[in-house]
Design an enzyme around this catalytic site. Sequence first.
Site, mmCIF file in Angstrom:
data_model
loop_
_atom_site.group_PDB
_atom_site.id
_atom_site.type_symbol
_atom_site.label_atom_id
_atom_site.label_comp_id
_atom_site.label_asym_id
_atom_site.label_seq_id
_atom_site.Cartn_x
_atom_site.Cartn_y
_atom_site.Cartn_z
ATOM 1 N N GLY A 524 27.527 42.514 32.046
ATOM 2 C CA GLY A 524 28.555 43.806 31.807
ATOM 3 C C GLY A 524 30.141 43.112 32.136
ATOM 4 N NE ARG A 525 33.017 41.219 28.240
ATOM 5 C CZ ARG A 525 33.804 40.048 27.867
ATOM 6 N NH1 ARG A 525 35.146 40.066 27.822
ATOM 7 N NH2 ARG A 525 33.426 38.781 28.011
ATOM 8 N N GLY A 526 34.143 45.029 32.046
ATOM 9 C CA GLY A 526 35.023 46.198 32.050
ATOM 10 C C GLY A 526 36.433 46.086 32.283
ATOM 11 N N GLY A 529 37.093 43.227 35.034
ATOM 12 C CA GLY A 529 36.535 41.770 35.183
ATOM 13 C C GLY A 529 35.252 41.797 34.467
ATOM 14 C CB VAL A 531 29.169 42.139 36.006
ATOM 15 C CG1 VAL A 531 28.171 42.266 37.108
ATOM 16 C CG2 VAL A 531 30.355 43.091 36.275
ATOM 17 C CE LYS A 545 34.380 44.179 37.474
ATOM 18 N NZ LYS A 545 34.201 45.545 36.917
ATOM 19 C CG ASP A 641 36.234 52.878 33.692
ATOM 20 O OD1 ASP A 641 36.072 53.461 32.685
ATOM 21 O OD2 ASP A 641 35.879 51.717 33.382
#
Length: 814
Positions: A524-526, A529, A531, A545, A641
Amino acid sequence: MRIHMAVSSILHVLLLLSLSFQCCSSSSPSLNSGFSLSVEKPEDVILSPNGVFSAGFYAVGENAYVFSVWFTRKPTVVWTANRDQPVNGKRSSLRLHKTGNLVLSDAGQFNVWSTDTTSSLPWLTQLNLTDKGNLVLYELHPQQSEILWQSFDFPTDTLLPGQQLTRYTKLVSDRSLTNHSSGFYQLSFNDDNILSLLYDGLDVSSKYWPVQWLVSWDAGRTTYNSSRIAVLDSIGTFNSTDNYGFTTSDYGVVMQRILKLDSDGNIRVYSRRKNDPWYVSWQAISNPCIVHGLCGANSTCVYDPIEGRKCSCLPGYRVKNHSDWSYGCEPTFKLSCDKNETAFFKLPGVELYGYDFIYKKNISYSDCENECLQDCECRAFQYSLNNDGLFQCYTKRVLLNGRRSPDFRGTTYLRLPEAKRNNVSFFADEEFAQDDGHVCSVKLDRSYAERHVSSFLKFFLWFSVAIGVFEVLFISITWFSLIRTKQKSDGNQQGYNFLSPFGFRRYTYSELKQATKGFTEEIGRGAGGIVYKGVLPDQRIAAIKKLHNDNIGAKRDEAEFLAEVSIIGKLNHMNLIEMWGYCAEGKYRLLVYEYLEKGSLAENLKSNTLDWTRRYNIALGTARVLAYLHEECLEWILHCDIKPQNILLDSNYQPKVADFGLSKLLNRSDQNTQNFSMVRGTRGYMAPEWVFNLPITSKVDVYSFGIVVLEMITGRSPTMMGGQSDEGEEAHNERLVTWVREKRKTTTSEEEGSPSSSCWVEQIIDAAIGSEFEVEKKKMETLASVALKCVEEDKDVRPSMSQVVEMLQSHEDA
């Protein structure tokens, strides 16, 4: 006779010995003479024999504790000793002295509360908590114990079944939902022996229940009672000696109940079975705007059964304290005594109750206006029609207890400068705030008086400190030397077993790099940063993360990062993903979380693994944790978010929100403001406030939550509605919201008069599992309606997350 005296003496000695060897901590059934309970030991709690009630130190803020009695399961405080003077989290204690006096001390220096009792048998006193929740200080005699003091005689804001409200006692509300010090509302018997509610505010006081214009017999009360006693029983009956009584909606069933004077000035009875949630089974006042002082001076209150209560300033006035409506509003102008510079602004349906300076009956409007103009201190006048068909005039020097109601047959005329009147409108500058607005948590800032210390003792202390500092420096230098020379890859040698002060582990960068196989398996990413999935040295699977260097690592030193991580680590909720540790090494900043095998809500929505019951429970769990972040944390934390990718699911499909602390990490300095230096969130889920550069509040999370719920119901992503577009952020989520609203509007019009009220929801549900809808259609209709309230464009119209929980929970309870 001598034998009897000897036996009594032996009993005294045995009782004294047994008390001396009893331990006073670790959930003891009592506190014995000479012992104490410490604020630093959470296990120092007194339990009732049936385990229903506990007594001990209870946190009400940062470094702020009170000694209280509460329900053991799902804690609900029912009595507090020191509500107006919380004690420090270090060295504070409750001690039962040998003299028979129970004393609460603050940090070992100041006594903030005591029972002021003495015992004729100093060693034979004991503090117990009964099965009814009564904290009782006994003097133990061989034949029968004598009560020296009991908490039932000194209630705070709550009555338990069997606890009497008498002529000598009263209930006093909390200051607010988050400030548990004494508030403005009191329930007691007045001088006429009538049980009544009193507002005792910052500047004025007034009675508001029973309604003021009724004499006692019209209100069903009698003044002919000298005993002044009121009591609630365990089956839901309340009786008072002034002839007032009621039964709860669940009358006749024995269950846990409390009668509480809430911070909004209303009396309510709360009921629950065992450990179920509390629900309101009776309340004294149905329209909260009747309560005096709720919105403060120069304001009005309006109540809607669906939307609840809202406060707003009168035209030309502004909010005085944005954290507390009880301070009211202040004028933005200065009145002149010159009639030619004065005008009146018409406020139809607005009543300002009480505090009339002049009252005249059967008077014309012009004469009433002149009465106000002739008084330089007059701020408004009220012109209304009475029951006899005559007009009456009230002039006001203070503007209190304002409320808007369609039942009021009159108009208030607000006095404003002529130039000001043309620039205001009734709704132009309204500022709404709910009871759960940004009320500050209790934070103590104490300075203790220094004790006199002799010169010799000072020298000895400084010498000891110097020796201690030298030893610490020597050990630290030796330890760092060993670390730098060994540099082994084994996790245990790299400090893996080091337990941080925050209760979770500190990892080295090489450990986490090895755990993630060089950060290769991305899950995952956001914005904060990327993950990665990793396996820790103890074989636990973790989500690691790695925060972006450009907005975290490079700009923050280690001490500041650790302080911020400690905030995240203190958060504890069943619907928050659990943090296991962190890394702060050089430019690297990483956070280590538990790994959830079911993945994110976004992945599960794509695979259609969620039935309607699971989707409803996911929405409810997410709402609960957002309410916790917004309103129950000591720090002001917004998520910023909320999206399906940040809602993870455990093995039972229970939601756990991730990335909940990054808004704090990214912008800690702005936690007490409504300004953010950059837009946060994900396209399609962002509230309009981000787009139009409006003040950012907790309502941005409410909006995002509403979008997520609509996506769960419809199966349609807000970012994909109508294809890709460059129309701007608000267009993405508006397509989904507009589509749902149009379906509800169109279907409701077509089905008008139909017995089914769920048809409109059937038009928007996810077709992939639509066949199961009939079973859960009521739940989904509730969920859809709540979601549409959350995505209102005006943030002040949106409910708070605690109100969302209440709406969803009420459906569950029903």
